[in-house]
Each structure stands twice: as structure tokens, then as C-alpha cells.
Design an enzyme around this catalytic site. Sequence first.
Site, PDB file in Angstrom:
ATOM      1  N   MET A   1      -0.268 -10.582  25.137  1.00 53.71           N
ATOM      2  CA  MET A   1      -0.528 -11.455  26.297  1.00 53.71           C
ATOM      3  C   MET A   1      -1.930 -11.220  26.831  1.00 53.71           C
ATOM      4  O   MET A   1      -2.398 -10.081  26.858  1.00 53.71           O
ATOM      5  CB  MET A   1       0.480 -11.143  27.395  1.00 53.71           C
ATOM      6  CG  MET A   1       1.918 -11.243  26.938  1.00 53.71           C
ATOM      7  SD  MET A   1       3.022 -10.840  28.281  1.00 53.71           S
ATOM      8  CE  MET A   1       4.607 -11.117  27.476  1.00 53.71           C
TER       9      MET A   1
ATOM     10  N   MET B   1      11.045 -20.720  22.597  1.00 51.18           N
ATOM     11  CA  MET B   1      11.122 -19.874  23.790  1.00 51.18           C
ATOM     12  C   MET B   1      12.275 -20.354  24.667  1.00 51.18           C
ATOM     13  O   MET B   1      12.377 -21.549  24.974  1.00 51.18           O
ATOM     14  CB  MET B   1       9.834 -19.953  24.604  1.00 51.18           C
ATOM     15  CG  MET B   1       8.593 -19.409  23.920  1.00 51.18           C
ATOM     16  SD  MET B   1       8.644 -17.651  23.513  1.00 51.18           S
ATOM     17  CE  MET B   1       9.033 -16.919  25.092  1.00 51.18           C
TER      18      MET B   1
ATOM     19  N   HIS C   1       3.704 -12.069  18.171  1.00 47.20           N
ATOM     20  CA  HIS C   1       3.797 -13.283  18.982  1.00 47.20           C
ATOM     21  C   HIS C   1       2.601 -13.327  19.930  1.00 47.20           C
ATOM     22  O   HIS C   1       2.543 -12.574  20.902  1.00 47.20           O
ATOM     23  CB  HIS C   1       5.129 -13.237  19.755  1.00 47.20           C
ATOM     24  CG  HIS C   1       5.343 -14.381  20.688  1.00 47.20           C
ATOM     25  ND1 HIS C   1       6.330 -14.383  21.652  1.00 47.20           N
ATOM     26  CD2 HIS C   1       4.718 -15.577  20.821  1.00 47.20           C
ATOM     27  CE1 HIS C   1       6.294 -15.516  22.335  1.00 47.20           C
ATOM     28  NE2 HIS C   1       5.313 -16.259  21.855  1.00 47.20           N
TER      29      HIS C   1
ATOM     30  N   ASP D   1      13.618 -16.716  21.410  1.00 46.36           N
ATOM     31  CA  ASP D   1      12.947 -15.634  22.131  1.00 46.36           C
ATOM     32  C   ASP D   1      13.103 -15.797  23.641  1.00 46.36           C
ATOM     33  O   ASP D   1      12.594 -16.756  24.219  1.00 46.36           O
ATOM     34  CB  ASP D   1      11.456 -15.637  21.740  1.00 46.36           C
ATOM     35  CG  ASP D   1      10.690 -14.466  22.360  1.00 46.36           C
ATOM     36  OD1 ASP D   1      11.319 -13.578  22.953  1.00 46.36           O
ATOM     37  OD2 ASP D   1       9.452 -14.453  22.220  1.00 46.36           O
TER      38      ASP D   1
ATOM     39  N   SER E   1      12.042  -6.818  20.816  1.00 38.76           N
ATOM     40  CA  SER E   1      10.731  -7.022  21.429  1.00 38.76           C
ATOM     41  C   SER E   1      10.233  -5.726  22.057  1.00 38.76           C
ATOM     42  O   SER E   1      10.840  -5.188  22.986  1.00 38.76           O
ATOM     43  CB  SER E   1      10.809  -8.118  22.487  1.00 38.76           C
ATOM     44  OG  SER E   1       9.665  -8.042  23.308  1.00 38.76           O
TER      45      SER E   1
ATOM     46  N   MET F   1       0.576 -14.769  22.781  1.00 36.46           N
ATOM     47  CA  MET F   1       0.572 -15.652  23.955  1.00 36.46           C
ATOM     48  C   MET F   1      -0.854 -15.626  24.505  1.00 36.46           C
ATOM     49  O   MET F   1      -1.142 -15.005  25.522  1.00 36.46           O
ATOM     50  CB  MET F   1       1.606 -15.160  24.977  1.00 36.46           C
ATOM     51  CG  MET F   1       3.027 -15.509  24.555  1.00 36.46           C
ATOM     52  SD  MET F   1       4.269 -14.478  25.359  1.00 36.46           S
ATOM     53  CE  MET F   1       4.273 -13.100  24.226  1.00 36.46           C
TER      54      MET F   1
ATOM     55  N   HIS G   1       9.307  -7.313  17.038  1.00 32.22           N
ATOM     56  CA  HIS G   1       8.633  -8.415  17.730  1.00 32.22           C
ATOM     57  C   HIS G   1       7.577  -7.831  18.665  1.00 32.22           C
ATOM     58  O   HIS G   1       7.899  -7.025  19.546  1.00 32.22           O
ATOM     59  CB  HIS G   1       9.667  -9.224  18.510  1.00 32.22           C
ATOM     60  CG  HIS G   1       9.141 -10.468  19.140  1.00 32.22           C
ATOM     61  ND1 HIS G   1       8.981 -11.649  18.446  1.00 32.22           N
ATOM     62  CD2 HIS G   1       8.716 -10.716  20.401  1.00 32.22           C
ATOM     63  CE1 HIS G   1       8.503 -12.578  19.259  1.00 32.22           C
ATOM     64  NE2 HIS G   1       8.322 -12.038  20.456  1.00 32.22           N
TER      65      HIS G   1
ATOM     66  N   ASP H   1       4.769  -8.636  21.398  1.00 30.30           N
ATOM     67  CA  ASP H   1       4.281  -9.656  22.327  1.00 30.30           C
ATOM     68  C   ASP H   1       2.867  -9.323  22.786  1.00 30.30           C
ATOM     69  O   ASP H   1       2.633  -8.265  23.376  1.00 30.30           O
ATOM     70  CB  ASP H   1       5.206  -9.728  23.542  1.00 30.30           C
ATOM     71  CG  ASP H   1       6.532 -10.373  23.208  1.00 30.30           C
ATOM     72  OD1 ASP H   1       6.521 -11.488  22.654  1.00 30.30           O
ATOM     73  OD2 ASP H   1       7.582  -9.771  23.503  1.00 30.30           O
TER      74      ASP H   1
END
Length: 213
Positions: free
Chosen positions: A39, A139, A68, A173, A12, A70, A35, A37
Site C-alpha cells: 500500500m 475485493m 497485491h 480478498d 494475508s 494497491m 498474500h 499487501d
Amino acid sequence: MVKAEPLKISPSLLAADFSALGQEVQRVAAADMLHIDVMDGRFVPNLSIGPQVVASLRDKTSLFFDVHLMLEHPLPYIEAFRRAGADSITFHIECADDSAAVLAAIRESGAKPGMALSPATPPQALEPFGDGLYLITVMTVEPGFGGQKLMEPCLEKLSPLKKAFPHVLLEVDGGVNEETAPLCRRAGADILVAGTAVFRAEDPAAAIEKLRY
Ligand code: DX5
Ligand code: ZN
């Protein structure tokens, strides 16, 4: 019978040195995926990066980009992340957009579709969507921050998910490290995400290998 694929490791980027991302992605070349992330400060109480940063990394590595999202509203951003170089795009079933519409947009973009479950969401929630997904992210921490402790009970979701969707890769994750990786592998994980354990290691290649076995 579904043939088991070798375990994939997806470091990540959240735990990388953000002042040197171009070099950081090269430190994890021994991994199978990267990965990423994303957000929005609404779905989770943190902000990270957008499609521009993803695009700037695309020619720095040939790793598969495991994005990913979010985001409270992922739908308007699918195309932008695909254009930026996302190979798979995963969004949360708990988001505020219509999941079927988000999935359709991901498929239309050409990216592989994934759906993520926050800790409180039961595996049954995926029943209408699981078939045909590329991956399911389970998660094992509350989404929003790296460096948290893996919540073991979340791993109990893997077995019913594998039974229901044997062709879908199960990604774990949050809080995955040398100590917790064996629990994840035993629970049936196909992909391990690890931020802190890989990017904060002196030798990321060795850290990646330790997670595999
Ligand atoms: C949390 C993110 C995770 C996180 C993992 O919201 O989705 O991918 O960065 O970081 P570690 O491995 O440090 O728990
Ligand atoms: Zn993540």
C-alpha cells in the site's frame, strides 16, 4: 470443460506480527500461497511494506508469493517486486497507470499477472484484459485495511467472471473467515485470502484447514 482446481488459501501478511515476520511466514506453511499487501498511502489510505521486506522473506518460506499492489502507480515497481521474489503480481484496474502497460511489464518480468477489482468496479471492466491473466482478485472490502466485514454483493461478480474467463483463478480478498468462506466457495472462488482469520488464530494450520471445506 475446464477442470476445477483445488481451492487455494492465501493468508494475508497484513494481519501478521510485523515484529517477527520471518517466524510468522512459517506459521502458515500449510497454506498454498502467501498474500502480500502493498500500500502506498495514495491509492489507499494506509502504508504497508515494500520490495525490501518481500526480499527478506523470500528465503524463509517456499510458499508462492501472491503480491497485491494497491498502488496509484504500480508500473515503476513491477521489476523490483519480481526481483524480490514475487510469483504473481496483481494490480488494480482503478490505478492511474495504463493497465495494458502494467500487464506487459508484469509479463516481461516473468511473474504471473493478476488484476484486482475494488468493490465499485463492475466485472465488465476486465473484458479487454481478462484473457491470459493468472488470477483476478475480487475485493470484498474497500482496499486499505484488514479486519473488515465481507461485502456479500461483491461475490456476485464471480459467476460472470468465471463464464468470461474460465481459465483464470478467481481470488476473493477481504473479510474471509470460517463463516464467510462457504459463501465464497459457493460463489466459485479458487483462492481465498484471509488475514485476520489465519494470522490471529492460535493455530493457523487449523484455521487454514477450516477455510478449505
Ligand atoms: C485489504 C487487503 C486484504 C486484507 C485482508 O486491503 O487487500 O488482503 O489484508 O484481511 P482480512 O482477511 O483481515 O480481511
Ligand atoms: Zn490483498
